[in-house]
Design an enzyme around this catalytic site. Structure first.
Site, PDB file in Angstrom:
ATOM      1  N   ASN A   1      42.308  31.763  41.989  1.00 45.57           N
ATOM      2  CA  ASN A   1      42.306  32.532  40.727  1.00 45.57           C
ATOM      3  C   ASN A   1      41.018  33.341  40.544  1.00 45.57           C
ATOM      4  O   ASN A   1      40.349  33.268  39.524  1.00 45.57           O
ATOM      5  CB  ASN A   1      42.573  31.623  39.520  1.00 45.57           C
ATOM      6  CG  ASN A   1      41.493  30.584  39.307  1.00 45.57           C
ATOM      7  OD1 ASN A   1      40.802  30.198  40.239  1.00 45.57           O
ATOM      8  ND2 ASN A   1      41.342  30.139  38.069  1.00 45.57           N
TER       9      ASN A   1
ATOM     10  N   ASP B   1      37.637  19.839  40.699  1.00 46.28           N
ATOM     11  CA  ASP B   1      38.035  20.975  39.852  1.00 46.28           C
ATOM     12  C   ASP B   1      36.797  21.679  39.299  1.00 46.28           C
ATOM     13  O   ASP B   1      36.759  22.084  38.124  1.00 46.28           O
ATOM     14  CB  ASP B   1      38.987  20.541  38.733  1.00 46.28           C
ATOM     15  CG  ASP B   1      39.724  21.728  38.089  1.00 46.28           C
ATOM     16  OD1 ASP B   1      39.548  22.875  38.570  1.00 46.28           O
ATOM     17  OD2 ASP B   1      40.469  21.511  37.115  1.00 46.28           O
TER      18      ASP B   1
ATOM     19  N   ASP C   1      46.834  27.726  40.613  1.00 42.22           N
ATOM     20  CA  ASP C   1      46.017  26.917  39.706  1.00 42.22           C
ATOM     21  C   ASP C   1      45.381  27.738  38.585  1.00 42.22           C
ATOM     22  O   ASP C   1      44.963  28.871  38.770  1.00 42.22           O
ATOM     23  CB  ASP C   1      44.921  26.181  40.472  1.00 42.22           C
ATOM     24  CG  ASP C   1      44.162  25.239  39.559  1.00 42.22           C
ATOM     25  OD1 ASP C   1      44.811  24.416  38.901  1.00 42.22           O
ATOM     26  OD2 ASP C   1      42.927  25.351  39.474  1.00 42.22           O
TER      27      ASP C   1
ATOM     28  N   HIS D   1      31.551  28.242  34.377  1.00 44.90           N
ATOM     29  CA  HIS D   1      31.640  29.273  33.338  1.00 44.90           C
ATOM     30  C   HIS D   1      30.237  29.529  32.816  1.00 44.90           C
ATOM     31  O   HIS D   1      29.402  28.614  32.795  1.00 44.90           O
ATOM     32  CB  HIS D   1      32.520  28.814  32.167  1.00 44.90           C
ATOM     33  CG  HIS D   1      33.978  28.763  32.478  1.00 44.90           C
ATOM     34  ND1 HIS D   1      34.724  29.874  32.821  1.00 44.90           N
ATOM     35  CD2 HIS D   1      34.839  27.713  32.517  1.00 44.90           C
ATOM     36  CE1 HIS D   1      35.969  29.506  33.038  1.00 44.90           C
ATOM     37  NE2 HIS D   1      36.077  28.215  32.870  1.00 44.90           N
TER      38      HIS D   1
HETATM   39 ZN   LIG Z   1      41.316  24.206  38.854  1.00 41.12          ZN
HETATM   40 ZN   LIG Z   2      44.333  23.487  37.119  1.00 41.50          ZN
END
Ligand SMILES: [Zn+2]
Ligand SMILES: [Zn+2]
Length: 433
Positions: free
Chosen positions: A97, A310, A155, A314
């Site tokens: 992503n 994960d 994702d 940010h």
């Molecule tokens: Zn993720």
């Molecule tokens: Zn995710």
């Protein structure tokens, strides 16, 4: 410096080969030459004193966000890889992503080129399930596989269409690529920002029910049964999802699953305790105490195959906002080991199981090399000091981002040396913290 490295006297934990004891690890020409109790060290070998430390295969993370291309102010492949090796991770799988989305060979190749230039962790790109991860049209899996993608994922978003998910499972089979899925039913999520339960009611925040994850896991398990495809469930966070995966495995379905350190360690009540800190906002959200207990049990009994961070960097721009408005996600590469070690020490799961879930467990799921100290394997090694105490100071992260719920927390357990392909890529000098 010689090409021979002796890591001496540490507790070698290599679940893949069943080793757990004091050994010397010998690295020669980038590979594991030997793991033995006694071995003569040649004069020109470099010796590392690992007494009191753990020596494990380098950790493998199936789920990180490196933000390049497109959001280099949050992270780059290089800074993400630097954070990885500082945390003991020698292989990381980069979610697609980015901007643009990794749905074609040119993005995959860019990520691989940046990783090669950085020369730190091995970076394995994950390609998109659908073009632009928009859930409308399948990406070209042959092209993505040929370019070096090791799995497929949209994702950040669920695959909302069951029909598209069915076709994705069928199409991916031809390239032996697992689908790693972010499970949430967006209708049930609505405008929810934290787990739906007593805490969300008390705080007056909109809730996301556990069922939002569970209905999608159950749907995809039904589609695996229909297609014979391979499913990897990302960031499992609820008791019902753990149960569904456990039952599917019993029935022999090709399903694997991962859990994050934060879903093992934190719960919804921590959102309140933190004073609505947006460093406690992620997706899936921190769940109830029962869900956390189920995730720990699932990791202990092997239902959950891997720990994955994960890692979701940010900047303050996305995080210094009201809870409702802030972006989801936290960084995790540099704190994962200490967070999970504390849980193991408290009896949530065994120490060897912890190492397995960080090494051979994940490596097996995506068919990656590494995750073992077997003779002849690539010499990807982590040397960890389980007793080293430190205070989490995000300003000192190698990651570009600071969004960590562990800020200011006292921890035990640090990676002191990381070796990738026989090369020392991270080494902590005394007193650094
Ligand atoms: Zn993720
Ligand atoms: Zn995710």
């Amino acid at each position: 410096m010689s090409d021979i490295l002796f890591i001496e006297g540490g507790r070698v934990i290599d679940p893949a080969s069943g080793t757990d004891g004091v050994r010397t690890v010998v690295i020669r020409d980038g590979r594991i030459a030997e793991v033995a109790e006694r071995v003569e060290r040649p004069r020109d070998a470099r010796a590392v004193d690992a007494r009191g430390r753990w020596v494990t295969p380098g950790f493998v993370d199936l789920h990180v966000h490196l933000r390049e291309p497109g959001q280099e102010y949050k992270e780059t492949v290089e800074t993400g890889a630097r954070a990885a090796v500082a945390g003991g991770f020698t292989s990381v799988c980069a979610m697609p992503n980015t901007r643009p989305v990794n749905d074609n060979a040119s993005v995959t190749e860019l990520v691989l080129a940046r990783a090669a230039a950085a020369g730190l962790a091995r970076v394995y790109p994950v390609g998109a399930i659908s073009k632009g991860s928009e859930g409308q049209e399948l990406a070209e899996y042959g092209e993505l596989a040929a370019a070096g993608c090791v799995a497929l994922s949209d994702d950040g978003r669920p695959v909302a269409s069951s029909a598209l998910m069915r076709r994705a499972l069928e199409y991916a089979r031809a390239f032996d690529l697992p689908l790693t899925v972010h499970e949430e039913d967006l209708g049930l999520v609505g405008k929810g920002v934290m787990h739906e339960g007593a805490a969300s009611t008390r705080l007056g925040l909109k809730g996301i029910p556990a069922a939002a994850e569970e209905v999608m896991v159950l749907r995809d398990l039904a589609l695996v049964e229909l297609t014979g495809g391979r499913l990897h469930v990302a960031h499992v966070s609820t008791r019902g999802a753990v149960r569904a995966v456990r039952e599917a495995k019993r029935r022999g379905l090709a399903v694997t699953a991962e859990v994050t350190p934060h879903h093992l360690a934190l719960r919804d009540e921590d959102v309140a305790a933190s004073g609505y800190s947006t460093d406690f906002k992620m997706n899936p959200p921190l769940r109830s105490a029962e869900d956390v207990a189920a995730c720990r049990e699932g990791l202990a009994d092997g239902t959950l195959d891997a720990i994955a961070t994960d890692h979701a960097p940010h900047s303050a721009v996305e995080k210094d906002l009201e809870f409702d408005a802030a972006a989801n996600g936290i960084v995790g590469l540099e704190t994962a080991f200490a967070v999970c070690l504390a849980l193991a020490r408290a009896g949530a799961f065994g120490e060897r199981r912890l190492v397995e879930a960080l090494t051979s467990g994940p490596a097996r799921i995506f068919g990656l090399p590494g995750g073992t100290l077997a003779r002849g394997a690539d010499a990807d090694v982590a040397v960890l000091d389980p007793a080293a105490e430190w205070t989490v100071d995000p300003a000192r992260f190698r990651s570009k981002s600071r969004n960590s719920p562990w800020k200011g927390r006292r921890m035990a357990g640090r990676c002191v040396m990381t070796v990738v392909g026989g090369r020392v890529v991270h080494e902590e000098v005394g007193g650094e913290r």
